[in-house]
Design an enzyme around this catalytic site. Sequence first.
Site, PDB file in Angstrom:
ATOM      1  CB  SER A 149      38.618  41.898  41.728  1.00 32.12           C
ATOM      2  OG  SER A 149      39.749  41.185  42.064  1.00 32.12           O
ATOM      3  CE  LYS A 150      42.728  42.988  34.619  1.00 31.13           C
ATOM      4  NZ  LYS A 150      43.487  44.367  34.531  1.00 31.13           N
ATOM      5  NE  ARG A 151      43.550  42.032  44.009  1.00 31.27           N
ATOM      6  CZ  ARG A 151      43.696  42.996  43.157  1.00 31.27           C
ATOM      7  NH1 ARG A 151      44.807  42.796  42.542  1.00 31.27           N
ATOM      8  NH2 ARG A 151      43.012  44.012  43.385  1.00 31.27           N
TER       9      ARG A 151
END
Length: 483
Positions: free
Chosen positions: A258-260
Site C-alpha cells: 500500500s502507498k501508506r
Amino acid sequence: MEEIKKVRVRYAPSPTGYLHIGGARSALFNYLYAKKYHGDFVFRIEDTDIERNIEGAEYSQLHDLIWLGIIPDESIEKPNPKYAPYRQMEKLALYQKYAHELVEKGYAYECYCTEEELAEMKENQYANGIKAFKYNRHCLNLTNEEKEKYIKEGRKPVIRLKMEKGVTFKFHDLVRGDVSFLSDDIGDFVILKSNGIPTYNFAVVIDDHIMDITHVLRGEEHLSNTPKQLQIYKYFGWEPPKFGHMTIIVNENGKKLSKRDNNILQFMSQYRDLGYLPEAIFNFLFLLGYTSSDSKEFFTKEEAIENFDPSRLSSSPSMFDNKKLKYINSTYIKHLDDEKYFEFILPFIKKSAKAKDFDENLLKEIALIYKNEIAYGEEITSLLDEILDYDKNQLTDEEKEFLNLDSSKLAISKFKEKVISLKSFDKDSVKELFLSVQKETSLKGKNLYMPIRLKLTKMSHGIEMHNILKILGMEEILKRIDL
Ligand code: GLU
C-alpha cells in the site's frame, strides 16, 4: 490466414502520482514484451480524472521510466503523428463522437438521473439485499418529451453503456488463463460524463483501438474492468487486444503493498535519490513477478529481453523483498568500473558534511574503501558521518569500563607514541605499527586493537584500522587520542 500484426503495447498511467513500484513493473513487462517481439512500447497519459491529477506526476512517470532504461518508442514527448495526441484530455471530441455513435446504434443511452437519485437507488437496492449496485435503467427508454423536461430542469445527461443480457465474456488471460464474466453482473456504466469527459473504461478502449495496441499487460485491479471493455469492443465490432493481468505485489507479511506502507519506499525517485542504480532496479523488478527458466538472479536488460516469456509471469502474488533489492544493488555497485563508481558515489560522499572538503584523491580512496560494503549510495554518507562526526557517537558503559583498564591505557599511549612518526596509512605500514606496539606492550588481539578503535571512533566495529586512520588523518587521530 490470420494477419500478423506488429506487437504494440503500452503503459498508460494516470498522472495522479509519481512513478511507483507497481507502475514501473507494469511498464517493464510491457517494454520487455515489445522488445522481445520487435514491437513498439507506447507511453500515453490517461488524464481524465482531472481532480486527481497532480503537478509533476506526468514528468515523473515518463522520466523515471527513462532513468530505469525503459525507454518508450512513442510518448507525449516523442509522438508518432499517426497516433497523436498521447494525452486523453487533448482528444475529447473523439471520445464524444464515438459515444454518440453508440447512442445512435442503440448500444448506449442518455441518463438524466441526479447524484441524489442515484444515491437513493443505491440505498433501496442495499435495503433489498443487493450489495453491488447496478443502475436500474430508469432512463433507458425515455421519450423525447421526458428528455426535454429534464433539460428544462437544468439537468445534463451522462451517457451509459447498455450492457447486454445473458452474455458471458470469455478471454484467455496471458497470466491467469481462461477467465469469464457474466454480463448480467455488470450494471449499465457511464462512458461519458455530463461535462463531456469520458470515463476510464471508455477512453481506454478507444485509445487501445486507434493506437493499434495488440497486448495489454496491467495490474490485477483492472481485471474486473475487462468485461466492460470487451462489451465496448463488441459493440464497435473491433478486435480486442490480448490481456494479461499481473498479480499484486505484497510486503513481507503477505499484505498488499500500500502507498501508506512506510517500510517500503514506493517511488522510483526515492530509490534514485538514495543511490540505487537503475540497472539494479530494472533487474529487481524483472524478478518481481517473473520466474526465470533457471534460478538465475542477475540479468542485464538484453538478457531480460532474451529470457522473457509471458507464460512465465507468475500467477501468485510477488513479494517485495527489501533485502533482495539491497543485495542486488550492492552487487551492481561492486561490479561498476572505478570511473563509473566514482561518478556515482562522489556526490554521496560529499553529502557527509565533514567529508565534503577532502581533496579529490582522498575522496576517491574513501570511495574505494566502501565499494564492497554499501548496499546503496546514501549508506556511504551515513557511514562517513559516523566516523567523522565523533561528537555524535556514544560509548556504552561497558566500553567506558574497558577503556579504563590499565591495559587499554597502555595500548593507547604506546599507539600515540608510535603513530606520530607514521609515514603512510597503507595497510602494511599500519600493520607494522601495531606489531611494534604489540612487541613493546605484550598486548594482542582485542586488548591491543579495541582500545584504539574505541578511542578513535567510539564504535566497537567498522572498517579496517588502516582505513580509519586514512579517513581521519594525523591531526584528527592525535586530537581524538588526547580527548
Ligand atoms: N490509467 C490506468 C491506471 O493507471 C491504466 C489502466 C490500463 O492499463 O488499462 O491504472
